[in-house]
Design a protein around this motif. Structure first.
Motif, short mmCIF file in Angstrom:
data_model
loop_
_atom_site.label_atom_id
_atom_site.label_comp_id
_atom_site.label_asym_id
_atom_site.label_seq_id
_atom_site.Cartn_x
_atom_site.Cartn_y
_atom_site.Cartn_z
N ILE A 359 -20.24 -3.49 -1.53
CA ILE A 359 -18.99 -4.24 -1.68
C ILE A 359 -17.94 -3.78 -0.67
N HIS A 360 -17.93 -2.49 -0.35
CA HIS A 360 -16.98 -2.00 0.66
C HIS A 360 -17.32 -2.58 2.04
N LYS A 361 -18.59 -2.76 2.30
CA LYS A 361 -19.00 -3.32 3.59
C LYS A 361 -18.51 -4.77 3.70
N LEU A 362 -18.70 -5.51 2.61
CA LEU A 362 -18.23 -6.91 2.61
C LEU A 362 -16.72 -6.96 2.86
N LEU A 363 -16.00 -6.11 2.14
CA LEU A 363 -14.54 -6.12 2.28
C LEU A 363 -14.13 -5.72 3.69
N ARG A 364 -14.82 -4.76 4.25
CA ARG A 364 -14.47 -4.33 5.62
C ARG A 364 -14.74 -5.46 6.61
N GLU A 365 -15.84 -6.17 6.40
CA GLU A 365 -16.14 -7.27 7.32
C GLU A 365 -15.06 -8.33 7.29
N LYS A 366 -14.54 -8.60 6.10
CA LYS A 366 -13.47 -9.59 5.98
C LYS A 366 -12.15 -9.02 6.50
N ALA A 367 -11.87 -7.78 6.13
CA ALA A 367 -10.58 -7.17 6.49
C ALA A 367 -10.47 -6.95 8.00
N LYS A 368 -11.61 -6.71 8.63
CA LYS A 368 -11.66 -6.47 10.08
C LYS A 368 -11.15 -7.67 10.85
N LYS A 369 -11.35 -8.86 10.27
CA LYS A 369 -10.97 -10.09 10.98
C LYS A 369 -9.46 -10.36 10.92
N LEU A 370 -8.77 -9.64 10.04
CA LEU A 370 -7.32 -9.88 9.92
C LEU A 370 -6.59 -9.28 11.11
N LYS A 371 -5.54 -9.96 11.53
CA LYS A 371 -4.69 -9.39 12.58
C LYS A 371 -3.72 -8.39 11.94
N VAL A 372 -3.28 -7.44 12.75
CA VAL A 372 -2.31 -6.45 12.24
C VAL A 372 -1.04 -7.17 11.78
N GLY A 373 -0.65 -6.91 10.56
CA GLY A 373 0.58 -7.50 10.03
C GLY A 373 0.40 -8.90 9.47
N GLU A 374 -0.78 -9.47 9.61
CA GLU A 374 -1.01 -10.86 9.20
C GLU A 374 -0.78 -11.07 7.71
N SER A 375 -1.16 -10.10 6.90
CA SER A 375 -1.06 -10.28 5.44
C SER A 375 0.37 -10.21 4.94
N GLY A 376 1.26 -9.56 5.69
CA GLY A 376 2.61 -9.36 5.19
C GLY A 376 2.70 -8.34 4.07
N LEU A 377 1.63 -7.57 3.86
CA LEU A 377 1.62 -6.58 2.78
C LEU A 377 1.89 -5.17 3.30
N VAL A 378 2.64 -4.40 2.55
CA VAL A 378 2.78 -2.97 2.81
C VAL A 378 2.63 -2.24 1.47
N ALA A 379 1.88 -1.14 1.47
CA ALA A 379 1.67 -0.39 0.23
C ALA A 379 2.13 1.05 0.39
N LEU A 380 2.49 1.67 -0.73
CA LEU A 380 2.70 3.12 -0.79
C LEU A 380 1.47 3.72 -1.46
#
Lengths: 546, 546
Positions: A359-380
């Motif tokens: 499941i981590h591999k799947l998520l990484r494959e999807k997350a890798k395609k995102l551009k930096v800042g694209e999600s508009g999310l910031v976490a602590l």
């Protein structure tokens, strides 16, 4: 004749022995033994229930590691005891137990089988919070100079809070204890027949420094009169440099392991610290991140600097001759794991199953395609509080920027990014306080397997990152210390030049991402300071309301 | 002879007609017709692609609602046209279309079949943001007094921004348009053969007020010289009170519906507004929350007060003789739905499937068991921006307080609580600005079905909540207006005394929860003000980085 050394890595749930070829650094064979009692956090073997926040272990498990793994690696490799130059040990810390004068654990005495305080208090035993606070208050009150070496804080996980808990809760057992000892020192005692206290364990966990020794008995008496003579009686003053020769295998040690008497045994490291020489780090300016469920950030310097919010600075704490600085993030892989278990929708699991991938591999494959800042999310990244540089276990995690279109891989990536920002806070803090970081290395499961995360870390920090080549770098580092103790090398630097290794891969910052991450990090830092430094103590107040 | 009226409720995806018994308020039969063209947000029927943020509809669908549902309810009930006292209509708004002088929509002209601006711009068409800003700037510059009635803001969803978009992007079509008209007014025209503009639609969406009428043509000329004579030419000045008699069924209207000429037709409401009389609210001091994917908070007052951050205050906007105040939360049920789709782990779906229950039901059962404040989570309910009282579509959602032990039902409950806090901000704002709230009522899917959420709202607001008994309260309210227009009742208050109803259930605040929620709401409010009122504009900056 081939020459080997043995590294023994005592983790939280198992012990591992590795046989290393001194000519090449190759890890020839290894053997793992899982502790039969594992972590006792609900009950004792007798069935007796434990209070909240307890985490105990059974010292017999540590002996059984020796009895099982050492014969196993000799057997599997065909190596003979004569070919073993030395033994090195690393151990979780502070993991402490009470023993009699001959080294026998109190919990081996049948009368104590129902007594929690007779067992080993594992590093993550968190029931001595009150005692940590008492010691801290006294140290502040008396302006104790050693406190600043620990970023002006005292963890409930450390040596003296755990001892004070025993004293306060079972004074009879306290009086019957001859020594309170780190499990790493205890297993060294078992092997050599001699009691010593490693500078690494004493320095990071028991307020000891090479220059000043322990805090004075006067200080301890002010905490509790019963502690008035503890240093030199219930706590050994025989502190020796980490990795130096603690002794030689004694008759009992030889019998237990199937080795022969006289083999050199090195003074033990804390587990994560042993990874530094394994990655070739034996002097100042090179930071190692040991990245797993949590992350340690260890670096050596040439002198003692006062760095706020770190876990500690210890002379001879990592390698002899240097000041070892340790900082940490209490929650890294743990929050990614929490996310996949608690927040990831069914459809993603179905997709991973259909593709037959993790499941981590799947998520990484999807997350890798995102551009930096694209999600508009910031976490602590405070799912488990903040260790460095805020030293505040009451802090909690935050995610900001949700929209109705927010996707799981965006949240997953934001969590990863938040841990990278947390690391940047730590390295900026090191540098602002005079600790020069010339190179960055990483070891541990995430460093080895997760290219996307490592690239994000490189982009966020705007630094190159090298990766340890060993998947058992703690055991390898211990084996190196063993080899030095046995005289196969003149010092750890020589050993590392032959036996240490890093991977061929080098993560380099991508300028476009660096530019964007600089902006995002600034946002993280504003939130970090607002919620972490008193701008809004909501996280603490919510704990109180609870 | 039985007497009935017909309420026709035009929603976003379908139209519904309900036949109501005037003697009892019973909803005898109803009939739903789903719009064949639904929402056109990607392409026109011709296949022509639409730009981003478009949301169009086809007016033929509205006619087909009449053609299908009215004969169906007559048929199913056996009611005769003679037994129908009147017809009332409610419609989404601002939903606007360009028509020729005879009322024919421009998109019925074959030459415009590929022209997006010839179709209906649905309420959630968001492509006129630029035009909203232009009009806002001019209004601020010239200190236009009407602006304060709309909480000092102009939404891209409203009437004039949508018209200005047509003007700026297709001036030829603009010139060919005889009238821009709300779809609710257009369907009334179709039925009666007479053009009118409802005070509800004109007031909330087109800057009209009973006292001052529309903004001056001079103002519109300053926005764009082409708009210089718009009021009285392309926009009708024939504004009549909502619910008053707009006309009688004309020959074409009778043919379309299978009814007979002469039946009274009431001037249309905005859909949510029609729910007030259906719940028995026909005078001041009683707030209705219409709770679904988003929530509207509507209350009537005896005079016009300036209330910041509301969607609008309109004299005769809800019922004749009162000032109707409207505020809203742009994301309520939508965020709960997002959560179950995007964040809920597989094991919860498996559990719901095993128990054969809806996933929301499972979550509610688990969330219900949590104590107030137990999770340590607080959220900001801004997944779709904030309508009231911050009027800021750039704001985004936040969850604070994550731990490694945080469970899905805790997050779900935190989302529900955040929407309750958002409602409390709105009602506190009403009260601080002189709008007296004596009673609170709720209607809509969440109010009807979700006891846990309604109890949380009652606890958070420390107010009792009554629930509308009709599951089709908009259509019921419209039927009541129809009955009044047809003379079956002297006014809407009389109609409501017979036809309106609330459920037997009354949600009462639980003192212990009230006390805890007061503390939690304080924490929400600190975050609300910090992120929403300029303390930290991170949400806007993240949008810019994106």
């Amino acid at each position: 004749m081939k020459k080997y050394s043995i590294g023994i890595d005592y983790g939280t749930l198992s012990g591992r022995a590795v046989l290393v070829d001194l000519a090449t650094g190759d890890e020839v064979v290894s053997s793992v033994f899982e502790y039969p009692h594992a972590v006792m956090d609900e009950q004792l073997p007798s069935g007796k229930k434990l209070p909240d926040n307890y985490a105990l272990q059974h010292p017999q498990d540590y002996l059984d590691v020796l009895k099982n793994t050492i014969p196993d690696i000799l057997n599997k490799s065909g190596a003979t005891p004569e070919e073993i130059a030395g033994i090195g040990i690393d151990f979780t810390a502070c993991t402490v137990l009470p023993v009699y004068a001959d080294g026998t654990p109190l919990c081996f005495n049948d009368k104590y089988k129902d007594e929690p305080h007779a067992y080993v208090k594992l590093w993550k035993h968190h029931a001595a919070q009150k005692q940590a606070e008492i010691i801290y208050e006294k140290a502040k009150e008396q302006n104790e100079s050693w406190l600043k070496r620990y970023g002006d804080q005292i963890s409930s996980e450390w040596f003296f809070p755990k001892i004070l808990q025993v004293l306060e809760e079972n004074i009879e057992l306290y009086h019957e204890t001859a020594r309170f000892i780190e499990a790493g020192d205890w297993i060294t005692w078992v092997l050599t027949g001699k009691e010593t206290h490693s500078s690494c364990l004493a320095g990071y966990k028991a307020f000891w420094s090479k220059k000043d020794g322990y805090p004075s008995n006067d200080f301890f008496a002010s905490v509790n009169p019963e502690l008035g003579e503890i240093i030199g009686t219930k706590v050994s003053e025989n502190v020796i440099s980490v990795g130096s020769k603690a002794g030689e295998l004694c008759e009992a040690g030889a019998t237990l392991t199937g080795l022969t008497q006289g083999i050199a045994v090195a003074s033990p490291s804390i587990d994560a610290h042993a990874a530094l020489p394994a990655t070739g780090i034996t002097d100042s300016g090179k930071m190692l991140m040991i990245m797993g469920t949590s992350t340690c950030h260890i670096i050596m310097g040439d002198s003692e600097k006062c760095v706020p919010g770190i876990s500690g600075v210890v002379e001879d704490g990592v390698c002899e001759g240097y000041f070892g600085y340790e900082a940490g993030q209490s929650c890294v892989g743990d929050s990614f794991e929490w996310y996949t278990k608690s927040c990831l929708p069914k459809s993603y699991y179905d997709e991973a199953a259909a593709q037959n991938i993790n499941i981590h591999k799947l998520l990484r494959e999807k997350a890798k395609k995102l551009k930096v800042g694209e999600s508009g999310l910031v976490a602590l990244d405070w799912w488990n509080g903040n260790r460095s540089i805020l030293s505040d276990s009451d802090l909690t995690g935050l995610i900001l920027g949700f929209k109705l279109t927010t996707k799981p891989e965006e949240i997953y990536r934001a969590l990863i990014e938040s841990t990278a920002y947390g690391t940047k806070v730590i390295i900026d803090n090191y540098e602002e306080n005079g600790i020069n970081i010339i190179e960055i290395f990483a070891a541990g499961g995430i460093a080895e397997k997760d290219e996307m995360t490592m690239q994000i870390y490189s982009d966020v920090m705007n630094k190159e990152i090298r990766i340890s080549a060993s998947s058992q770098s703690c055991a390898l580092g211990s084996a190196m210390f063993g080899a030095v103790a046995g005289g196969a090398f003149g010092n750890i630097k020589e050993a590392a030049s032959i036996m240490a290794r890093v991977k061929d891969v080098l993560y380099k910052p991508i300028p476009e991402n660096v530019r964007l991450y600089e902006k995002l990090y600034n946002e993280y830092k504003i939130l970090h300071d607002y919620f972490g430094k008193g701008g809004n103590d909501i996280m603490k107040r919510l704990k109180e309301i609870k």
